[in-house]
Design an enzyme around this catalytic site. Structure first.
Site, mmCIF file in Angstrom:
data_model
loop_
_atom_site.group_PDB
_atom_site.id
_atom_site.type_symbol
_atom_site.label_atom_id
_atom_site.label_comp_id
_atom_site.label_asym_id
_atom_site.label_seq_id
_atom_site.Cartn_x
_atom_site.Cartn_y
_atom_site.Cartn_z
ATOM 1 N N GLU A 132 -0.890 -4.635 -2.619
ATOM 2 C CA GLU A 132 -0.006 -4.561 -1.465
ATOM 3 C C GLU A 132 1.410 -5.000 -1.836
ATOM 4 O O GLU A 132 1.600 -5.949 -2.603
ATOM 5 C CB GLU A 132 -0.547 -5.443 -0.333
ATOM 6 C CG GLU A 132 -1.897 -4.974 0.186
ATOM 7 C CD GLU A 132 -2.398 -5.832 1.350
ATOM 8 O OE1 GLU A 132 -1.659 -6.725 1.801
ATOM 9 O OE2 GLU A 132 -3.532 -5.604 1.804
ATOM 10 N N GLU B 227 0.465 2.145 5.770
ATOM 11 C CA GLU B 227 -0.370 1.648 6.864
ATOM 12 C C GLU B 227 0.488 1.134 8.015
ATOM 13 O O GLU B 227 1.447 0.384 7.813
ATOM 14 C CB GLU B 227 -1.286 0.524 6.383
ATOM 15 C CG GLU B 227 -2.172 -0.039 7.513
ATOM 16 C CD GLU B 227 -3.225 -1.015 7.040
ATOM 17 O OE1 GLU B 227 -3.955 -1.536 7.904
ATOM 18 O OE2 GLU B 227 -3.329 -1.254 5.823
#
Length: 242
Positions: free
Chosen positions: A77, A142
Site C-alpha cells: 500500500e 480503492e
C-alpha cells in the site's frame, strides 16, 4: 489473477483490522492457495510494517512471500512515499502491485474507512501517487471517485484494478467472502453479493444440528452395514467381542 489479501485477518482469522496481520499469516495462507491453483497469477499482500520500516526490510519480506508463500507478485500500500521500496523490490526481480486511494493499513491516519481523492488537492496527490516510474506492474485503486479512477487509468500504461473505484479501471477485485455474502457485520457500498452463500451455510449448519439432535442423521443410507464388510472382517470382530 488471485489476490491473497491481508483482509484475511478480518474474514478468516477474526482480527478487528488488517493491521494485526503478520508475515507468517500471509505466508501460510499464500502457500495454501498456491497448492490449489495452476497457471494463475498469485499476488500476495505485504502486511503492515513489513515494508514501511526500511527498503531492506521490504526486499527481505517480499522475498519471503515469493520463496515461502510461492507468490508470483507482491502488493504493498502507498504511492510516492513507498516508491524507494517498490524500486528496490523490482530490482530484486520481484514484480510489484501498488495500492493507492483507500489503503486499509492507513485507517488510523485516515480516521476510518473514507473515500479518497474527493478534493482537488487530494485528487492531485492520488494522480501523483499513481506513477509507474518506480516499476510497479499494476496498481489497485480503492475507494476512489469513478471519474478520477478513469482519469488515472487513462494516464497509465500499467493496468489498474478497481475496488470501489467505478467501471473505468482495467480490472476489478472483490473480497471473496464479501461477494458471497459470508460477512454480515459490515458491507461496503461497493460490494455486490453475487450469491448468498452465507445464508446457505447457516441453514446447512442448523439442519445438521437439528437432524443429529432428532437422531435422524446418520440414517441407514449414511451408515455401514454388514454387507459393506468382508466375512473375514466380521469374523475378526466376533472374536474381539466374545
Amino acid at each position: 489473477t488471485i489476490l491473497v489479501g491481508d483482509s484475511l485477518g478480518n474474514t478468516i482469522l477474526g482480527y478487528e483490522d488488517t493491521i494485526q496481520v503478520t508475515m507468517e499469516d500471509m505466508i501460510h495462507h499464500c502457500a495454501a492457495v498456491s497448492r490449489g491453483i495452476k497457471n494463475i497469477l498469485l499476488v500476495c499482500d505485504m502486511p503492515f510494517m513489513s515494508y514501511q520500516t526500511s527498503v531492506y526490510d521490504a526486499v527481505v519480506n517480499a522475498g519471503r512471500l515469493m520463496k515461502e508463500g510461492h507468490a508470483n507478485m507482491v502488493k504493498l500500500e502507498g504511492g510516492v512515499e513507498v516508491a524507494p521500496q517498490i524500486e528496490a523490490i523490482v530490482k530484486a526481480s520481484i514484480p510489484v502491485c501498488a495500492h493507492i486511494g483507500l489503503t486499509p493499513q492507513s485507517i488510523n491516519a485516515f480516521g476510518g474507512f473514507k473515500i479518497q481523492g474527493k478534493t482537488e488537492a487530494a485528487a492531485r496527490k492520488l494522480i501523483e501517487d499513481a506513477v509507474q516510474k518506480a516499476g510497479a506492474t499494476m496498481v489497485v485503486l480503492e475507494g476512489v471517485p469513478a471519474k478520477l479512477a478513469t482519469k488515472i487509468t487513462e494516464m497509465l500504461d500499467i493496468p489498474t484494478i478497481g475496488i470501489g473505484a467505478g467501471a473505468g479501471c482495467d480490472g476489478q477485485v472483490l473480497v471473496m467472502q464479501d461477494m458471497l455474502a459470508m460477512n454480515t457485520d459490515f458491507t461496503p457500498k461497493f460490494v455486490k453479493p453475487f450469491a448468498d452463500i452465507g445464508q446457505q451455510m447457516s441453514e446447512a449448519f442448523k439442519a445438521y444440528d437439528s437432524e443429529v439432535k432428532a437422531n435422524t442423521f446418520p440414517d441407514a443410507a449414511h451408515s455401514f452395514s454388514k454387507s459393506d464388510c468382508s466375512d473375514e472382517y466380521l469374523a475378526q470382530l466376533d472374536e474381539v467381542f466374545k
